[in-house]
Design a protein around this motif. Sequence first.
Motif, short mmCIF file in Angstrom:
data_model
loop_
_atom_site.label_atom_id
_atom_site.label_comp_id
_atom_site.label_asym_id
_atom_site.label_seq_id
_atom_site.Cartn_x
_atom_site.Cartn_y
_atom_site.Cartn_z
N PRO A 12 -3.22 -9.90 3.27
CA PRO A 12 -2.00 -9.98 2.35
C PRO A 12 -0.94 -10.61 1.65
CG PRO A 12 -2.05 -8.89 5.05
CD PRO A 12 -2.87 -9.55 4.32
N GLU A 13 -1.26 -12.16 3.06
CA GLU A 13 -0.53 -13.15 1.52
C GLU A 13 -0.94 -13.54 0.48
OE1 GLU A 13 2.05 -16.26 2.88
OE2 GLU A 13 1.43 -14.60 4.33
N GLN A 14 -2.21 -13.06 0.07
CA GLN A 14 -2.71 -13.91 -1.30
C GLN A 14 -2.53 -12.48 -1.58
OE1 GLN A 14 -3.56 -16.54 -1.05
NE2 GLN A 14 -4.57 -16.86 -3.29
N HIS A 15 -3.11 -11.29 -1.76
CA HIS A 15 -3.07 -10.11 -2.56
C HIS A 15 -1.78 -9.06 -2.39
CE1 HIS A 15 -6.59 -12.17 -3.48
NE2 HIS A 15 -7.06 -12.48 -2.23
N LEU A 16 -1.06 -8.85 -1.35
CA LEU A 16 -0.64 -7.52 -0.88
C LEU A 16 0.95 -7.56 -2.78
CD1 LEU A 16 0.15 -5.33 0.26
CD2 LEU A 16 1.88 -6.10 2.15
N ALA A 17 1.54 -8.72 -2.64
CA ALA A 17 2.36 -8.30 -3.79
C ALA A 17 1.74 -8.45 -4.71
CB ALA A 17 2.93 -9.98 -4.09
N GLU A 18 0.68 -9.11 -5.10
CA GLU A 18 0.06 -8.47 -6.90
C GLU A 18 -0.46 -7.00 -7.01
OE1 GLU A 18 -1.47 -9.09 -10.69
OE2 GLU A 18 0.21 -9.99 -9.17
N LEU A 19 -0.82 -6.65 -6.06
CA LEU A 19 -1.47 -5.13 -5.91
C LEU A 19 -0.28 -4.43 -5.56
CD1 LEU A 19 -3.26 -2.99 -5.54
CD2 LEU A 19 -3.27 -3.22 -2.71
N VAL A 20 0.98 -4.92 -5.31
CA VAL A 20 2.64 -3.62 -5.53
C VAL A 20 3.15 -4.13 -7.16
CG1 VAL A 20 5.03 -3.47 -4.80
CG2 VAL A 20 2.58 -3.93 -3.27
N ARG A 21 2.25 -4.90 -7.44
CA ARG A 21 3.33 -5.11 -8.89
C ARG A 21 2.27 -4.76 -9.63
NH1 ARG A 21 1.63 -6.97 -13.51
NH2 ARG A 21 -0.31 -7.89 -12.74
N LEU A 22 1.06 -4.34 -9.44
CA LEU A 22 -0.09 -3.57 -10.56
C LEU A 22 0.32 -2.73 -10.23
CD1 LEU A 22 -2.10 -3.94 -12.77
CD2 LEU A 22 -4.10 -4.37 -10.23
N HIS A 23 0.61 -1.93 -9.04
CA HIS A 23 0.31 -0.10 -8.84
C HIS A 23 1.37 -0.26 -9.17
CE1 HIS A 23 1.13 3.25 -6.99
NE2 HIS A 23 0.17 3.82 -6.94
N ARG A 24 2.99 -0.61 -9.96
CA ARG A 24 3.97 -0.43 -10.30
C ARG A 24 3.53 -0.02 -11.53
NH1 ARG A 24 8.51 -2.96 -12.58
NH2 ARG A 24 10.95 -1.67 -12.03
N VAL A 25 3.28 -1.05 -12.55
CA VAL A 25 2.70 -1.07 -13.70
C VAL A 25 1.86 -0.01 -14.46
CG1 VAL A 25 1.58 -2.20 -16.19
CG2 VAL A 25 3.57 -3.10 -14.05
N LEU A 26 0.84 0.29 -14.06
CA LEU A 26 0.17 1.27 -13.69
C LEU A 26 1.16 2.83 -13.65
CD1 LEU A 26 -3.50 0.46 -12.26
CD2 LEU A 26 -2.09 0.65 -15.02
N THR A 27 1.91 3.09 -12.42
CA THR A 27 2.49 4.48 -12.02
C THR A 27 3.51 4.85 -13.44
OG1 THR A 27 2.53 3.26 -9.67
CG2 THR A 27 3.97 5.23 -11.00
N ILE A 28 4.22 3.33 -13.58
CA ILE A 28 5.56 3.91 -15.15
C ILE A 28 4.49 3.95 -16.23
CG2 ILE A 28 6.49 2.62 -15.93
CD1 ILE A 28 7.99 1.21 -13.69
N ARG A 29 3.52 3.12 -16.29
CA ARG A 29 2.75 3.88 -18.03
C ARG A 29 2.05 5.02 -17.02
NH1 ARG A 29 -1.13 -1.57 -18.93
NH2 ARG A 29 1.26 -2.85 -19.73
N SER A 30 1.79 5.71 -16.79
CA SER A 30 1.09 7.07 -16.68
C SER A 30 2.39 7.70 -16.39
CB SER A 30 0.77 7.04 -14.53
OG SER A 30 -0.77 6.10 -14.56
N ALA A 31 3.65 7.36 -16.15
CA ALA A 31 4.56 8.65 -15.58
C ALA A 31 5.07 9.38 -17.17
CB ALA A 31 5.90 8.05 -14.98
N VAL A 32 5.22 7.86 -18.10
CA VAL A 32 5.24 7.78 -19.69
C VAL A 32 4.12 8.45 -20.35
CG1 VAL A 32 5.88 6.94 -21.96
CG2 VAL A 32 6.64 5.77 -20.11
#
Length: 106
Positions: A12-32
């Motif tokens: 998680p130290e290495q990858h969790l923050a990036e996963l959260v960021r990427l998920h947010r981008v995909l979520t907002i694009r899906s919502a639109v």
Amino acid sequence: MDTLAPRATEDPEQHLAELVRLHRVLTIRSAVYWDCRTHLFAEQVRSLFDDGVSLARRLFQHDPAEGTRTLARNLIDRSTFHTAAREFRPALDDFRQALSYLEEAN
């Protein structure tokens, strides 16, 4: 994201923050995307916003310094979704929770 999720669990130290960021981008694009195409908007994207908050909670538990603002941002995103879906009580609840995290961060 499929390859990043297992890495975030393992390290998680290495990858969790990036996963959260990427998920947010995909979520907002899906919502639109779904908002413009169907009356099933809420059904199509609800789980994405819920998953985003869950991921942000994991980040908050692992790294409170980075996770606090991330969790607040994802709660605000979900609050905005609830408002768009005309679900005002959950929108207010998420917004209040986000504000409490932002107060903690300052």
